[in-house]
Design an enzyme around this catalytic site. Structure first.
Site: not given
Ligand code: NDP
Length: 286
Positions: A98, A54, A121
């Site tokens: 994460q 990422k 997200d």
């Protein structure tokens, strides 16, 4: 029929290139550099790889990267304090925490702390609610990627029967919402579904998001279906090596489907590309 392969790697690269061009223009026209903060707690090897990929994609898109790699013994309060600072930082347009978090933390509480406008997200209940009610917000990246792959094959999926196997908050449910928004007739299957082969056999579009290697058999696939395999399962290969496989019995399914995603190289690369697109969107909307 032998299915066409839906090349997520190429499509993801093309999307990332479009995002990079938009980032360049945004910098030039408004002096804004989209910024993404990636927060990793602990040293889970798979998470470290995801985070590295990422951060690489952020740099390639010309965005600003704000990495925060915290030790496994970080307390939830310390993490919440960091998220508070990132929420208040005008240079940070997107915040990604994460998963999985260490067991000492409650992921729901942590994700709720992210400002919904920076929730690239798309996991915050505000964004889940906006998606469910058909209003603009930040939708989760993997489901967005699935939709882009489907629309590559069928630009107007309206009226088609779509079956999503899996009902998690991060994949199954949001994919189903997006398919519904595209006017598909949507069925969500899960571990309690009766006669799964029969349910799958009705799918013009089948999205598999289960996490069980090759559980969806080729014989369950309707002739001419579009098959999107979200599953990423590590399996042992002969010779002691390990490899990745999806949730769909690929070799048999491709003989019936019209188009199918490979694993790896299907949904995975689209997820990162959509994360870049969401970060750009969050920056433009601030
Ligand atoms: P979850 O474990 O959260 O959800 C799995 C879902 O599958 C559940 O809804 C479960 O049903 C259902 N399920 C389990 N067993 C069966 C069964 N025998 N029959 C029918 N349904 C079943 O997983 P995620 O949604 O987080 O992820 C799914 C897969 O996608 C994983 O392999 C994951 O690694 C992969 N993934 C890939 C990404 C990518 O970028 N390519 C991103 C995110 C995930 P129930 O609710 O009843 O328990």
């Amino acid at each position: 029929m032998t299915a066409a392969l839906i090349d997520g790697k190429a499509l993801g690269a093309a999307l990332r290139a479009r995002v990079a061009e938009d980032v360049r223009q945004l910098k030039e026209s408004r002096g804004i550099t989209p910024g993404l903060a990636v927060v990793l707690v602990g040293d889970d090897p798979a998470s470290e790889i995801y985070v590295r990929n990422k951060e690489k994609a952020v740099a390639e898109a010309g965005m600003a990267s704000f990495p925060h790699h915290l030790p496994a013994n970080t307390s939830q309060d310390e993490l919440l304090a960091l998220i508070g600072r990132l929420n208040a930082d005008a240079a940070v347009h997107g915040i990604l925490v994460q998963l999985p978090l260490p067991e000492t933390m409650d992921a729901g509480t942590v994700l709720m702390a992210v400002d919904p406008r920076k929730d690239v997200d798309g996991f915050h209940p505000v964004n889940a609610g906006l998606l469910a009610s058909g209003r603009p917000g930040l939708a989760p990246c993997t489901p967005l990627g699935c939709m882009r792959l489907i629309q590559e094959v069928e630009s107007q999926p309206e009226g088609l029967n779509a079956v999503v196997v899996g009902r998690s908050n991060i994949v199954g449910k949001p994919v189903a919402q997006l398919l519904l928004a595209a006017n598909c007739t949507v069925t969500i299957a899960h571990s309690r579904t009766r006669d799964l082969p029969d349910v799958c056999a009705r799918a013009d579009i089948l999205v598999a998001a289960v996490g069980r290697p090759q559980m969806i058999k080729g014989s369950w696939i309707k002739d001419g279906a579009i098959v999107i395999d979200v599953g990423i399962n590590r399996i042992a290969r002969p010779g002691g090596q390990s490899g990745l496989t999806g949730d769909v019995e690929f070799d048999a399914a491709k003989e019936r489907a019209r188009a199918i995603t490979p694993v790896p190289g299907g949904v995975g690369p689209m997820t990162i590309a959509c994360l870049m697109a969401n970060t750009l969107k969050a920056a433009k909307e601030r």
